[in-house]
Design an enzyme around this catalytic site. Structure first.
Site, short mmCIF file in Angstrom:
data_model
loop_
_atom_site.label_atom_id
_atom_site.label_comp_id
_atom_site.label_asym_id
_atom_site.label_seq_id
_atom_site.Cartn_x
_atom_site.Cartn_y
_atom_site.Cartn_z
N HIS A 22 32.33 62.86 70.25
CA HIS A 22 32.88 63.15 68.92
C HIS A 22 31.93 64.04 68.13
O HIS A 22 32.37 65.01 67.49
CB HIS A 22 33.09 61.84 68.14
CG HIS A 22 34.17 60.95 68.69
ND1 HIS A 22 33.98 59.61 68.92
CD2 HIS A 22 35.44 61.22 69.07
CE1 HIS A 22 35.10 59.08 69.39
NE2 HIS A 22 36.00 60.03 69.51
N LYS A 46 45.04 49.89 71.14
CA LYS A 46 43.64 49.62 71.46
C LYS A 46 43.10 48.49 70.59
O LYS A 46 43.38 48.45 69.39
CB LYS A 46 42.78 50.88 71.21
CG LYS A 46 43.06 52.00 72.21
CD LYS A 46 42.17 53.19 71.92
CE LYS A 46 42.54 54.38 72.78
NZ LYS A 46 41.91 55.63 72.31
N ARG A 98 39.46 65.95 77.62
CA ARG A 98 38.47 65.71 78.67
C ARG A 98 39.04 65.94 80.06
O ARG A 98 38.32 66.30 80.98
CB ARG A 98 37.95 64.27 78.57
CG ARG A 98 37.12 64.00 77.34
CD ARG A 98 36.95 62.54 77.09
NE ARG A 98 38.25 61.91 76.87
CZ ARG A 98 38.44 60.67 76.43
NH1 ARG A 98 37.42 59.90 76.20
NH2 ARG A 98 39.66 60.19 76.25
N SER A 136 35.19 56.04 73.70
CA SER A 136 34.90 54.87 72.87
C SER A 136 35.29 53.59 73.61
O SER A 136 34.63 52.55 73.47
CB SER A 136 35.67 54.95 71.54
OG SER A 136 35.26 56.07 70.81
#
Ligand code: PNS
Length: 165
Positions: A22, A46, A98, A136
């Protein structure tokens, strides 16, 4: 109707917790946009580690020393991202990519957001070399199992999490 500003990027995320990936994206966003808003949201599926105020505070602390930190703004999303864009006048949504799995999810989210608010477009930045493995979700798992996260998150985030043990 006021046109949303394309030079104002909103970078939304759960940031639970913020990672070095980030931070890298934030620095790169500041090189390309006049104003960057970091928007703390909640992913519907999540499970959380930190509350929104803690995540916002960590973002503020870890970016305070950046050269262009005066061009950063912070907000919490209580509803839809497109409403956050309208509230802040941001015309660009910035997200990191990613891998191909990210792309599947991100392209659907970008198209949905644009159908709700045509004044918003989404731009992606690819993960920098060495950052494509960071997430994360993995940081939360490693932290929960007592592992070392110091190579994965900014130092201020690692210290804060250590204080929570
Ligand atoms: O870091 P994450 O978990 O991938 O971030 C997801 C987030 C917060 C950006 C996304 O869930 C979001 O935009 N939430 C706000 C609610 C919303 O607008 N949902 C519809 C998106 S198509």
């Amino acid at each position: 109707m006021t046109r949303l500003d394309p030079n104002h990027a909103i970078f939304p995320g759960s940031f639970d917790p913020p990672t070095l990936g980030h931070l890298d994206l934030i620095e790169r966003a500041l090189e390309r946009f006049e104003l960057v808003t970091l928007a703390v949201g909640a992913h519907p599926t999540k499970s959380g580690l930190l509350d929104p105020d803690e995540r916002e505070q960590l973002l503020r602390t870890m970016t305070a020393e950046l050269a262009s930190s005066e061009r950063l703004e912070f907000m919490q999303l209580s509803g839809l991202l497109v409403d956050g864009c309208r509230d802040s006048n941001a015309g660009t949504v910035l997200r990191g990519l990613r891998n191909g799995t990210d792309f599947e999810y991100e392209s659907q989210m970008a198209a949905t957001n644009r159908s709700m608010e045509p004044g918003v477009d989404t731009l992606y930045l690819g993960a920098s070399p060495g950052h494509a493995h960071l997430s994360s979700t993995l940081v939360r798992q490693i932290f929960a199992m007592g592992g070392d996260i110091t190579e994965l998150v900014p130092e201020t985030v690692a210290s804060f999490l250590a204080s929570r043990r």
